[in-house]
Write a protein that holds these residues in place. Structure first.
Motif, PDB file in Angstrom:
ATOM      1  N   GLU A  14       0.837  -1.208   0.000  1.00 40.71           N
ATOM      2  CA  GLU A  14       0.000   0.000   0.000  1.00 40.71           C
ATOM      3  C   GLU A  14       0.872   1.258   0.000  1.00 40.71           C
ATOM      4  O   GLU A  14       0.555   2.246  -0.657  1.00 40.71           O
ATOM      5  N   LEU A  15       1.963   1.203   0.739  1.00 36.26           N
ATOM      6  CA  LEU A  15       2.877   2.354   0.766  1.00 36.26           C
ATOM      7  C   LEU A  15       3.438   2.626  -0.625  1.00 36.26           C
ATOM      8  O   LEU A  15       3.529   3.770  -1.053  1.00 36.26           O
ATOM      9  N   ALA A  16       3.809   1.548  -1.327  1.00 30.65           N
ATOM     10  CA  ALA A  16       4.371   1.715  -2.671  1.00 30.65           C
ATOM     11  C   ALA A  16       3.321   2.312  -3.603  1.00 30.65           C
ATOM     12  O   ALA A  16       3.603   3.241  -4.362  1.00 30.65           O
ATOM     13  N   ARG A  17       2.101   1.814  -3.482  1.00 31.95           N
ATOM     14  CA  ARG A  17       1.036   2.297  -4.368  1.00 31.95           C
ATOM     15  C   ARG A  17       0.720   3.768  -4.091  1.00 31.95           C
ATOM     16  O   ARG A  17       0.639   4.581  -5.010  1.00 31.95           O
ATOM     17  N   LEU A  18       0.589   4.124  -2.800  1.00 30.82           N
ATOM     18  CA  LEU A  18       0.180   5.489  -2.449  1.00 30.82           C
ATOM     19  C   LEU A  18       1.299   6.502  -2.644  1.00 30.82           C
ATOM     20  O   LEU A  18       1.048   7.663  -2.956  1.00 30.82           O
ATOM     21  N   SER A  19       2.551   6.070  -2.440  1.00 32.19           N
ATOM     22  CA  SER A  19       3.655   7.018  -2.541  1.00 32.19           C
ATOM     23  C   SER A  19       4.203   7.098  -3.958  1.00 32.19           C
ATOM     24  O   SER A  19       4.870   8.067  -4.316  1.00 32.19           O
ATOM     25  N   GLY A  20       3.919   6.088  -4.758  1.00 32.88           N
ATOM     26  CA  GLY A  20       4.465   6.074  -6.111  1.00 32.88           C
ATOM     27  C   GLY A  20       5.942   5.678  -6.145  1.00 32.88           C
ATOM     28  O   GLY A  20       6.591   5.732  -7.185  1.00 32.88           O
ATOM     29  N   LEU A  21       6.490   5.264  -4.989  1.00 35.23           N
ATOM     30  CA  LEU A  21       7.896   4.844  -4.942  1.00 35.23           C
ATOM     31  C   LEU A  21       8.021   3.375  -5.335  1.00 35.23           C
ATOM     32  O   LEU A  21       7.060   2.615  -5.237  1.00 35.23           O
ATOM     33  N   ALA A  22       9.216   3.002  -5.743  1.00 36.67           N
ATOM     34  CA  ALA A  22       9.459   1.600  -6.099  1.00 36.67           C
ATOM     35  C   ALA A  22       9.330   0.724  -4.853  1.00 36.67           C
ATOM     36  O   ALA A  22       9.673   1.148  -3.750  1.00 36.67           O
ATOM     37  N   ALA A  23       8.825  -0.510  -5.056  1.00 34.68           N
ATOM     38  CA  ALA A  23       8.622  -1.429  -3.934  1.00 34.68           C
ATOM     39  C   ALA A  23       9.925  -1.655  -3.169  1.00 34.68           C
ATOM     40  O   ALA A  23       9.928  -1.733  -1.935  1.00 34.68           O
ATOM     41  N   SER A  24      11.040  -1.724  -3.896  1.00 29.94           N
ATOM     42  CA  SER A  24      12.324  -1.983  -3.223  1.00 29.94           C
ATOM     43  C   SER A  24      12.715  -0.797  -2.324  1.00 29.94           C
ATOM     44  O   SER A  24      13.214  -0.998  -1.215  1.00 29.94           O
ATOM     45  N   SER A  25      12.459   0.420  -2.799  1.00 30.58           N
ATOM     46  CA  SER A  25      12.780   1.603  -1.980  1.00 30.58           C
ATOM     47  C   SER A  25      11.918   1.627  -0.731  1.00 30.58           C
ATOM     48  O   SER A  25      12.391   1.934   0.369  1.00 30.58           O
ATOM     49  N   VAL A  26      10.637   1.291  -0.906  1.00 30.83           N
ATOM     50  CA  VAL A  26       9.719   1.287   0.234  1.00 30.83           C
ATOM     51  C   VAL A  26      10.170   0.242   1.251  1.00 30.83           C
ATOM     52  O   VAL A  26      10.245   0.512   2.451  1.00 30.83           O
ATOM     53  N   SER A  27      10.522  -0.948   0.777  1.00 31.55           N
ATOM     54  CA  SER A  27      10.942  -2.023   1.683  1.00 31.55           C
ATOM     55  C   SER A  27      12.160  -1.613   2.490  1.00 31.55           C
ATOM     56  O   SER A  27      12.215  -1.803   3.704  1.00 31.55           O
ATOM     57  N   LEU A  28      13.138  -1.010   1.805  1.00 25.36           N
ATOM     58  CA  LEU A  28      14.357  -0.587   2.473  1.00 25.36           C
ATOM     59  C   LEU A  28      14.038   0.444   3.560  1.00 25.36           C
ATOM     60  O   LEU A  28      14.480   0.335   4.710  1.00 25.36           O
ATOM     61  N   ARG A  29      13.214   1.416   3.202  1.00 27.31           N
ATOM     62  CA  ARG A  29      12.879   2.490   4.143  1.00 27.31           C
ATOM     63  C   ARG A  29      12.091   1.934   5.331  1.00 27.31           C
ATOM     64  O   ARG A  29      12.320   2.325   6.485  1.00 27.31           O
ATOM     65  N   VAL A  30      11.173   1.014   5.052  1.00 23.90           N
ATOM     66  CA  VAL A  30      10.377   0.425   6.133  1.00 23.90           C
ATOM     67  C   VAL A  30      11.281  -0.346   7.103  1.00 23.90           C
ATOM     68  O   VAL A  30      11.143  -0.236   8.323  1.00 23.90           O
ATOM     69  N   GLU A  31      12.233  -1.095   6.557  1.00 23.73           N
ATOM     70  CA  GLU A  31      13.167  -1.840   7.423  1.00 23.73           C
ATOM     71  C   GLU A  31      13.943  -0.875   8.320  1.00 23.73           C
ATOM     72  O   GLU A  31      14.144  -1.125   9.503  1.00 23.73           O
ATOM     73  N   GLN A  32      14.375   0.255   7.726  1.00 24.25           N
ATOM     74  CA  GLN A  32      15.115   1.261   8.515  1.00 24.25           C
ATOM     75  C   GLN A  32      14.236   1.824   9.634  1.00 24.25           C
ATOM     76  O   GLN A  32      14.685   2.016  10.762  1.00 24.25           O
TER      77      GLN A  32
END
Ligand SMILES: [Zn+2]
Length: 373
Positions: A14-32
């Motif tokens: 959902e974060l990737a869809r709403l932010s328009g960011l790549a799934a990999s970028s979202v995953s990295l940021r979420v882990e951080q």
């Protein structure tokens, strides 16, 4: 952070869809964010064979906001989570007329005490939100020419609070905070909303295209619009016949006092109306016509999707009914055809919710600092 805090997103997808960011970028940021202790992840229900669905939320330890919504004689205090949801609430009796330093010092002391009483002393404070019943310059965080706040004119409220609390501060007109809270909490799908606050004074906050419209700082301030009336009443601003001088809770209290009826605050006026005291009912109906006349012009001009009536006087049913009647009678049919006229749904804590929402936009440098560590 905001998408998760407001419940708009619960997963990386959902974060990737709403932010328009790549799934990999979202995953990295979420882990951080999880590693930094700002996000928590919890399982949501049973697994359906495949991967167990997990739900992202803000960690309780991520932080809190301290919020105070100041009125003429009291302050509503809250310790809120980063979505603006109150975790602890209390009321503080304080006279805003004693001046800014004494009032703000007492408010900050009480906010910290409230956090301590509710076991939140060790959760970091990320920002302080202050709602004030007067015009606030958004560029400086100063109150400018307020009508019933002696000593506050040009006082640097934002600098004072930041200096004493050591975190970013948001200083905003109380009706603006109420408008944001009402919109976020109850009408998030609507683009254009007007929220009227009827209490001791009269305020209005305007949401345009889903965002608070501040203008130069005084947008929505309808208290000093001149109205037509038989008797002349001088307003605290120095001009005669402002809406506030005839139709605010303070004006109603004065007119009832002249008839020998004691009503020193808006809630007392509501009680009198509920008890069927004819002078009180008549007074709020007259006020409703005056407020309705002003709102008619605004509804024709702005064409909002919803007009929300809040503040303590909005509990006086004949007042709201009169306002509604005037608007439906006098506005253009196209302006009222799909117009919602409703009383506040978020109630007295709409301003707290609004402050929380705005703070996450103002006070967010700490997020980057937390991730650097
Ligand atoms: Zn005035």
């Amino acid at each position: 952070m905001r998408l998760v805090a407001t419940g708009q997103a619960e997963s990386r997808a959902e974060l990737a869809r709403l932010s328009g960011l790549a799934a990999s970028s979202v995953s990295l940021r979420v882990e951080q964010l999880i590693e930094a202790g700002l996000f928590a992840e919890e399982g949501a229900g049973a697994s359906r064979g495949g991967r167990r669905p997990r739900r992202l939320r803000l960690a309780r330890e991520a932080g809190v906001y301290l919020v105070a919504d100041l009125g003429a004689h009291h302050a509503r205090l809250a310790v809120a989570d980063l979505a603006g949801t109150p975790l602890a609430l209390s009321d503080l009796a304080c006279d805003i007329a004693v001046g800014p330093e004494e009032t703000l010092a007492a408010v900050l002391r009480s906010l910290h005490a409230l956090a301590g009483e509710h076991g939140l002393r060790d959760v970091p404070v990320r920002g302080v939100g202050i709602g004030l019943p007067g015009p606030v310059d958004p560029a400086t965080g100063q109150v400018v020419s307020p009508s019933r706040m002696p000593g506050w004119n040009d006082f640097p409220v934002r600098d004072y609070v930041t200096g004493h609390a050591g975190v970013p501060a948001l200083v905003e007109n109380d009706a603006n905070l109420m408008a944001v809270g009402e919109h976020r909490g109850s009408w998030p799908a609507l683009d254009n909303v007007m929220v009227i606050k009827l209490g001791s004074g009269i305020g209005c906050g305007v949401i345009v295209d889903g965002r608070l419209h501040r203008g130069r700082g005084a947008a929505g301030d309808i208290s000093h619009v001149r109205i037509l009336s038989e008797a002349t009443v001088d307003c605290s601003c120095g001009h005669p016949d402002c809406l506030e001088a005839h139709a605010s809770g303070a004006a109603l209290a004065a007119s009832l006092a002249a008839q020998g009826i004691e009503a020193d605050n808006p809630s007392r006026i509501v009680d009198l109306v509920t008890d069927g005291v004819p002078q009180a009912t008549s007074a709020v109906r007259t006020a409703g016509r005056l407020i309705g006349d002003v709102l008619t012009a605004l509804v024709n001009f702005f064409n909002p999707d919803a007009l929300v009536i809040g503040g303590s006087l909005s509990n006086a049913e004949p007042l709201v009914a009169t306002i509604r009647g005037v608007i439906y009678e006098r506005c253009l049919p196209l302006a009222t055809r799909n117009l919602e006229i409703a009383t506040s749904r978020a109630g007295r804590d709409a301003s707290i919710l609004g402050a929380g929402h705005l703070l996450l936009g103002v006070a967010d440098e700490w997020i980057d600092r937390a991730l650097e560590r």
